[in-house]
Design a protein around this motif. Structure first.
Motif, PDB file in Angstrom:
ATOM      1  N   GLY A  56       0.775  -1.236   0.000  1.00  0.00           N
ATOM      2  CA  GLY A  56       0.000   0.000   0.000  1.00  0.00           C
ATOM      3  C   GLY A  56       0.804   1.280   0.000  1.00  0.00           C
ATOM      4  N   ALA A  60      -0.530   4.848  -1.448  1.00  0.00           N
ATOM      5  CA  ALA A  60      -0.580   6.042  -0.594  1.00  0.00           C
ATOM      6  C   ALA A  60       0.215   7.177  -1.224  1.00  0.00           C
ATOM      7  N   MET A 170       2.288   2.261   6.150  1.00  0.00           N
ATOM      8  CA  MET A 170       1.166   1.563   5.554  1.00  0.00           C
ATOM      9  C   MET A 170       1.122   0.113   6.046  1.00  0.00           C
ATOM     10  N   ASN A 266      -6.236   3.004   1.924  1.00  0.00           N
ATOM     11  CA  ASN A 266      -5.038   3.653   1.390  1.00  0.00           C
ATOM     12  C   ASN A 266      -5.308   5.124   1.085  1.00  0.00           C
TER      13      ASN A 266
END
Length: 447
Positions: A56, A60, A170, A266
């Motif tokens: 992720g 992001a 993340m 996200n």
């Protein structure tokens, strides 16, 4: 960018690959020495959003960039690895518009200067390329730099930023165990190393309580203003819209352009990160960012191109570079969501490198995919032999077929499904290297 333009920077980097280790040797000593020889460009950056995580972090980064650019900010972006061209690692911000990948002459010049400053001393290629990041971002003005961690956090070459505007962690799962540890708590401790005392921290959605606890405890110990997904900010779908909430209230937003329910969290982490970093982002900019975000090679649909023509007529072909069990789970969930909306038989075309957990990845697709075709990976010495990878898929419970190329696998799926009333859905994945191979062969590299 023409083939001739690409080759200048690529040739300079190939020289470095011939002289220095290609892998990781986690330490900050060499990058610190090299940056000092360059005049410490890492101290002359715009405010930095520093992003780590097992899965992720790329999404992001992409969401953060899209939201900030929609709000009118110029945004530098560093990501790794690249898919097709080295230039993808360096996106330079442009005033009032979308940033662009670094031009070939500028990248080639920066690589040469970094190599000269290193003066032949021991260093890894990733450290050299990270120094290129800091040099480029220091010499080109921008409002913000988003810098993605390469591996881990604590000893990653990007972790020389003394005061990030925001550190983002993340989702964490098992990956790179040889470098980071064999428990999520140990991996979380490594990734928490990008947190700096008193600087804002955003902790994205964590499936593992142990990982979240380590991150929260580290942030508290360092006195960091901390935002935790599910506690201080969150997002969910409601009536086809994304409802985001933090201490500032509710925002009714469009669903993210990137497919998959995992992108809700996200996107939420990105919204929280740009706010925590001190940037004013009106709701209209967030809406525009979610609707325009791009992230090549991650649940990207191939809508055409040379390679796609080998597949069945009318097939839906997706590519995704996720390569560990955690990524397999979110990709499988996305495929299940596609199946709910439009049922199609699912086939997998998978290539992986030998540091991953193939069986754990494949298990995420049980009862979802009909058959697995394994393929080699070009450009990586660590690629698993398709026959060995097919054995892993078989042990996970799949009917398998080892093939020599993605084109061959697509052709075999076309033969298998030629009498089917509904064209199939095909996922090509298991490695970012493979996704890069596909985009290059398809003639659709990232821009």
């Amino acid at each position: 960018m023409t083939a001739a333009e690409v080759s200048e920077a690529a040739q300079e980097i190939e020289k470095l690959l011939a002289l220095h280790p290609k892998g990781f040797d986690l330490s900050l000593d060499r990058i610190t020495r090299l940056l000092a020889a360059l005049g410490n460009p890492e101290r002359r950056l715009p405010p930095v959003i520093h992003v780590a995580g097992t899965n992720g972090k790329g999404s992001a980064t992409a969401f953060s960039r899209a939201i900030l650019e929609a709000a009118g900010y110029s945004v530098h972006v560093h990501t790794s690895p690249h898919l097709v061209n080295w230039h993808e690692r360096y996106r330079l911000g442009a005033r009032g518009g979308k940033g662009r990948l670094v031009s070939d002459p500028v990248l080639a010049d920066a690589v040469r200067r970094v190599a000269a400053a290193n003066a032949g001393q021991k260093v890894t290629v990733f450290e050299l390329l990270t120094a290129v990041t800091f040099l480029l971002f220091a010499e080109h003005p921008a409002d913000v730099a988003i810098i993605e961690v390469g591996l881990g956090g604590r000893y990653d070459a990007t972790n020389v930023i003394a005061r990030p505007a925001c550190s983002v962690i993340m989702p964490i799962s098992l990956d790179h165990q040889a470098y980071l540890g064999d428990r999520v708590e140990l991996i979380a401790a490594e990734k928490a190393g990008i947190m700096k005392r008193g600087c804002p921290v955003v902790i994205g959605h964590q499936e593992e309580d142990g990982a979240r606890d380590v991150l929260v405890e580290t942030a508290e110990r360092l006195g960091c203003p901390t935002s935790v997904y599910g506690q201080d900010f969150m997002a969910h779908e409601e009536y086809g819209r994304l409802i985001y909430q933090d201490e500032g209230g509710l925002a009714d937003l469009p669903l993210p352009r990137l497919p998959g329910r995992h992108q809700y969290a996200n996107a939420a982490a990105a919204i929280r990160a740009v706010r925590a970093a001190g940037f004013e982002v009106p709701e209209a900019a967030i809406e525009k960012g979610l609707a325009s975000v791009e992230w090549p090679g991650r649940l990207q649909r191939l809508a055409g191109g040379k390679l796609s023509h080998h597949g069945p007529a009318g097939a839906e072909i997706w590519i995704d570079g996720g390569h560990n069990p955690g990524a397999g789970q979110v990709i499988a969930e996305a495929m299940a969501g596609f199946e709910e909306r439009e049922p199609r038989p699912l086939f997998l075309i998978i290539g992986m490198i030998n540091t991953k957990d193939p069986v754990g990845y494949f298990q995420a697709f049980l009862d979802l995919a009909e058959q697995v075709f394994t393929v080699p990976i070009h450009g990586s010495d660590a690629g698993l032999d398709p026959v060995a990878l097919a054995a892993d898929a078989a042990s996970a419970g799949f009917e398998t077929n080892a093939t020599s190329s993605v084109a061959e696998a697509l052709g075999l799926i076309a033969e298998l499904t030629q009498e089917d009333p509904v064209p199939p859905r095909i996922l090509i994945g298991g490695s970012l290297y493979l996704v890069g191979n596909v985009l290059a062969e398809n003639g659709t590299p990232p821009q």
